[in-house]
Design an enzyme around this catalytic site. Structure first.
Site, PDB file in Angstrom:
ATOM      1  N   CYS A 275      -0.407  -2.667 -11.296  1.00 29.21           N
ATOM      2  CA  CYS A 275      -0.633  -1.398 -11.600  1.00 29.21           C
ATOM      3  C   CYS A 275       0.691  -0.821 -12.099  1.00 29.21           C
ATOM      4  O   CYS A 275       0.340  -0.050 -13.246  1.00 29.21           O
ATOM      5  CB  CYS A 275      -1.145  -0.974 -10.324  1.00 29.21           C
ATOM      6  SG  CYS A 275      -0.522  -2.046  -8.847  1.00 29.21           S
ATOM      7  N   ARG A 304       3.072 -14.192  -5.843  1.00 30.28           N
ATOM      8  CA  ARG A 304       2.874 -13.373  -4.872  1.00 30.28           C
ATOM      9  C   ARG A 304       4.397 -15.380  -3.563  1.00 30.28           C
ATOM     10  O   ARG A 304       3.704 -16.196  -4.321  1.00 30.28           O
ATOM     11  CB  ARG A 304       2.181 -13.345  -3.885  1.00 30.28           C
ATOM     12  CG  ARG A 304       2.035 -12.246  -4.762  1.00 30.28           C
ATOM     13  CD  ARG A 304       0.718 -11.317  -4.353  1.00 30.28           C
ATOM     14  NE  ARG A 304      -0.084 -10.046  -5.078  1.00 30.28           N
ATOM     15  CZ  ARG A 304      -1.121  -9.933  -4.759  1.00 30.28           C
ATOM     16  NH1 ARG A 304      -1.627 -10.108  -3.981  1.00 30.28           N
ATOM     17  NH2 ARG A 304      -1.245  -8.929  -5.228  1.00 30.28           N
ATOM     18  N   GLN A 322      -4.943 -12.374 -11.445  1.00 33.83           N
ATOM     19  CA  GLN A 322      -6.400 -11.745 -11.151  1.00 33.83           C
ATOM     20  C   GLN A 322      -7.179 -10.937 -12.204  1.00 33.83           C
ATOM     21  O   GLN A 322      -7.076 -10.566 -13.565  1.00 33.83           O
ATOM     22  CB  GLN A 322      -5.431 -10.540 -10.676  1.00 33.83           C
ATOM     23  CG  GLN A 322      -5.484 -10.212  -9.393  1.00 33.83           C
ATOM     24  CD  GLN A 322      -4.417  -8.498  -8.563  1.00 33.83           C
ATOM     25  OE1 GLN A 322      -5.284  -8.473  -8.151  1.00 33.83           O
ATOM     26  NE2 GLN A 322      -2.743  -8.970  -8.626  1.00 33.83           N
ATOM     27  N   ASP A 324      -8.394  -7.374 -12.952  1.00 34.35           N
ATOM     28  CA  ASP A 324      -7.653  -6.507 -12.332  1.00 34.35           C
ATOM     29  C   ASP A 324      -8.005  -5.758 -13.620  1.00 34.35           C
ATOM     30  O   ASP A 324      -8.349  -5.340 -15.089  1.00 34.35           O
ATOM     31  CB  ASP A 324      -6.121  -6.570 -12.557  1.00 34.35           C
ATOM     32  CG  ASP A 324      -5.264  -5.313 -11.319  1.00 34.35           C
ATOM     33  OD1 ASP A 324      -6.250  -4.852 -10.561  1.00 34.35           O
ATOM     34  OD2 ASP A 324      -4.417  -5.232 -11.277  1.00 34.35           O
ATOM     35  N   HIS A 326      -6.990  -0.594 -14.484  1.00 36.55           N
ATOM     36  CA  HIS A 326      -7.049   0.763 -13.996  1.00 36.55           C
ATOM     37  C   HIS A 326      -7.933   1.024 -14.554  1.00 36.55           C
ATOM     38  O   HIS A 326      -7.383   1.481 -15.378  1.00 36.55           O
ATOM     39  CB  HIS A 326      -5.659   0.830 -13.344  1.00 36.55           C
ATOM     40  CG  HIS A 326      -4.352  -0.438 -13.029  1.00 36.55           C
ATOM     41  ND1 HIS A 326      -4.871  -1.620 -12.615  1.00 36.55           N
ATOM     42  CD2 HIS A 326      -4.352   0.015 -11.205  1.00 36.55           C
ATOM     43  CE1 HIS A 326      -3.762  -2.337 -12.169  1.00 36.55           C
ATOM     44  NE2 HIS A 326      -4.189  -1.378 -10.938  1.00 36.55           N
ATOM     45  N   LYS A 410      -9.634   1.442   0.599  1.00 42.63           N
ATOM     46  CA  LYS A 410     -10.095   0.644  -0.052  1.00 42.63           C
ATOM     47  C   LYS A 410     -11.687   0.300   0.379  1.00 42.63           C
ATOM     48  O   LYS A 410     -10.981   0.314   1.252  1.00 42.63           O
ATOM     49  CB  LYS A 410      -9.225  -0.544  -0.840  1.00 42.63           C
ATOM     50  CG  LYS A 410      -9.022  -1.132   0.111  1.00 42.63           C
ATOM     51  CD  LYS A 410      -7.890  -2.200  -0.502  1.00 42.63           C
ATOM     52  CE  LYS A 410      -7.094  -3.468   1.431  1.00 42.63           C
ATOM     53  NZ  LYS A 410      -6.413  -4.409   0.697  1.00 42.63           N
ATOM     54  N   HIS A 456      -7.912   0.984  -8.741  1.00 40.78           N
ATOM     55  CA  HIS A 456      -7.506   0.336  -8.490  1.00 40.78           C
ATOM     56  C   HIS A 456      -9.009  -0.867  -8.834  1.00 40.78           C
ATOM     57  O   HIS A 456      -9.167  -0.513  -7.118  1.00 40.78           O
ATOM     58  CB  HIS A 456      -6.461  -0.470  -7.867  1.00 40.78           C
ATOM     59  CG  HIS A 456      -5.706   0.611  -7.922  1.00 40.78           C
ATOM     60  ND1 HIS A 456      -3.603   0.299  -8.589  1.00 40.78           N
ATOM     61  CD2 HIS A 456      -5.127   1.934  -7.733  1.00 40.78           C
ATOM     62  CE1 HIS A 456      -2.797   1.008  -8.171  1.00 40.78           C
ATOM     63  NE2 HIS A 456      -4.057   2.115  -7.487  1.00 40.78           N
TER      64      HIS A 456
END
Length: 587
Positions: A275, A304, A322, A324, A326, A410, A456
């Site tokens: 993000c 991570r 990911q 991912d 946005h 979320k 997200h």
């Protein structure tokens, strides 16, 4: 799968069985010393110091035999309260028990006796060792004392215990099913991925066939996103510490990040999420309300620092990719964009035959001012907005406190896999926080600068975890469009020139038509090559003999079946192409 820790009846029984195991170990290894033996959701374990002795399958069998003797004797189990001084004296030769006792307050220290064995324990326990007779020791491993890599290694032995033999047998069948479905076992058999401690724990490497599956998943989801107006980007795997201080991740997520790298006076970290990078991409250009929504997507490599004990193949690693995105929206666009994300999630699940899932509205814990961004008004607005959207869309959901991201509530879509506990696959998070932190703006219809809202979202979650889930759900029998090798050509004989020429002609024909085919013409018996192809879960096996070579036909059998069907090359190709195009689910 049973959760022993949450079932009070099973918890007491398994706690007692852990002591039976410890007693058996003490009989066989008088020098053995014991750390802790708790009940966990999988059953129980005990951490044991055996000196130079190492646990193996023969040792496990011997321990089980001794445990059966103890259970058959049916010794009563007694609870006693002792003072701290008495406990220290009782276990004066056991450094592990002394360490535990030193952290206890004086008074109400309890020990349990069963025959010739006494152990420090809070309990509770069953009344008699005979009640622990339906047990099984299921696995063992080496662990560091107290989980500290600077300490020495102890032997950890896991077991399960049930009130009846029937319940034990049923559970062991579930464990065997879980073992057969384990994506790590399937991944090895199908040559999909590997790990090596020299590279690093939690850092899987995708082999050619595994990367083929990975690429198919990437192409699948990016194609769906493009059709919905997503713009795909590529951003670096590192960022400055200042970037994550701006986003707030440094304050709220630092313990899950790899440590900083100092380079030319700047501190960099491997990124745990994407993000902040996407915020900067949005900030690179001035935006009008007419530009919104802007949907920025990326298949992004993230890192991570997960605890080593939680690592599990490609389901949970320290590096993952990911799916991912946005979405930068106006407040008025929240509901429609959120609805589109939900539709995308459920349409994707339909393509993969995913039906066992539940929706969770994950909220902050308002008492936790450390984990969550401290802005009550922002949280109340965000949670109310997301709750309203879910209600307006008619989505059934449960609410869970303390499961939100640090910056906003979320929707989590949790899947229930064929084995094991549920986990989150897809998510959509509502964020009023980060756009303000990065000073993001757009110009509204009145010429005023406003702060956008960000959604997200991750549909496949991480490609790695999604692949693990699909492998375990299908037992590796992937649908044709996703299979790394879609058809294996098996000439009946490998010394027939005419047959070999036809096999290679067919191989080229399939490759030219974008079918992932392979050919196995090794000097092995046909039965052996067929069995090996079955282990690798190849959907179509093409058995070629003289007749097929003469007629220009294809004789095929489906994975797991014995009957063979003969068709022309063109019919076979058309059948494969239709199955791929429709993304037909595997049986």
């Amino acid at each position: 799968m049973v959760n022993f820790k949450e079932d009070e009846r099973l918890s007491t029984l398994n706690h007692s069985c852990a002591h039976v195991m410890a007693q058996a170990v003490k009989h066989l290894y008088p020098h053995a010393k014991f750390w802790v033996g708790p009940v966990v959701k999988e059953g129980f374990y005990y951490d044991i110091d055996l000196g130079n002795d190492v646990v193996n399958d023969e040792v496990i069998a011997a321990i089980e035999k001794e445990m059966k003797k103890i259970c058959k004797e049916g010794k009563k189990i007694y609870r006693r309260e002792v003072s701290k001084a008495e406990a220290m004296e009782m276990f004066k030769d056991d450094m592990y028990k002394l360490d535990l006792i030193s952290n206890l307050e004086d008074g109400n220290i309890t020990v349990y006796d069963q025959g010739d064995f006494t152990d420090l324990c809070r309990g509770p326990h069953v009344d008699n060792t005979k009640l622990c007779k339906n047990f099984k020791l299921v696995k063992h491993s080496g662990v560091y004392w107290k989980g500290d890599a600077n300490n020495h290694v102890m032997q950890r032995i896991y077991g399960v215990c049930f009130p009846t033999a029937e319940e034990l047998e049923a559970h062991l069948k579930e464990l065997e099913e879980a073992k057969e479905r384990d994506h790590r076992k399937i991944g090895k058999e199908m040559e999909l991925f590997m790990t090596d401690d020299l590279v690093g724990r939690g850092l899987p490497m995708f082999l050619p066939k595994g990367y083929t599956v990975w690429q198919e998943l990437e192409n699948y989801i990016k194609d769906k996103e493009r059709r919905l107006g997503y713009l795909h980007v590529m951003t670096p795997c590192v960022g400055t510490v200042n970037l994550y201080k701006t986003s707030g991740h440094w304050d709220h997520y630092k313990e899950n990040m790899f440590p900083p790298m100092e380079v030319e006076g700047e501190s960099f970290v491997l990124r745990p999420m994407n993000c902040p990078h996407h915020m900067m991409i949005y900030a690179n250009t001035q935006h009008s309300y007419k530009d919104l929504p802007i949907r920025i997507g990326e298949i992004a490599h993230d890192f991570r620092f997960e605890a080593s004990g939680t690592l599990k193949g490609i389901e949970r690693g320290r590096h993952f990719c990911q799916n991912d995105a946005h979405l930068f929206v106006t407040p008025e666009q929240i509901e429609s964009e959120f609805s589109n994300v939900v539709d995308l999630i459920f349409n994707t699940y339909k393509d993969f035959g995913i039906t066992d899932y539940r929706c969770v509205l994950s909220l902050r814990d308002p008492e936790d001012k450390v984990k969550y961004h401290d802005d009550d008004e922002m949280w109340n607005n965000a949670e109310d907005a997301l709750r309203k959207v879910l209600n307006d869309l008619g989505i059934e959901y449960t609410e869970e406190i303390g499961e939100a991201a640090f910056y906003g509530p979320k929707l989590d879509v949790n899947v229930k896999p064929a084995v094991g506990n549920e986990y989150t696959l897809s998510t959509c998070q509502l964020d009023f926080c980060l756009p303000a932190k990065f000073n993001l703006t757009y110009v509204d219809k009145d010429g005023q600068k406003k702060t956008p809202v960000v959604l997200h979202r991750a549909i496949l979650g991480s490609l790695d975890r999604f692949m693990a889930y699909i492998l375990e759900e299908t037992k590796g029998n992937l649908p044709l469009w996703l299979a790394p090798v879609q058809a294996m050509i098996l000439p009946v004989k490998n010394d027939d020139e005419e047959l070999n020429a036809y096999a290679h002609d067919l191989y080229g024909y399939l490759l030219d038509n974008n079918i992932r085919a392979d050919i196995d013409e090794r000097a092995e018996k046909l039965g052996y090559r067929v069995r090996e192809a079955q282990v690798k879960k190849i959907p179509y096996l093409i058995i070629l003999g003289k007749q097929e070579a003469q007629d220009g036909t294809v004789s095929y059998r489906l994975h797991g079946q014995q009957n063979t069907t003969t068709v022309s090359k063109d019919e076979f190709l058309a059948m494969l192409k239709d199955e791929i195009a429709t993304k037909k689910l595997s049986k």
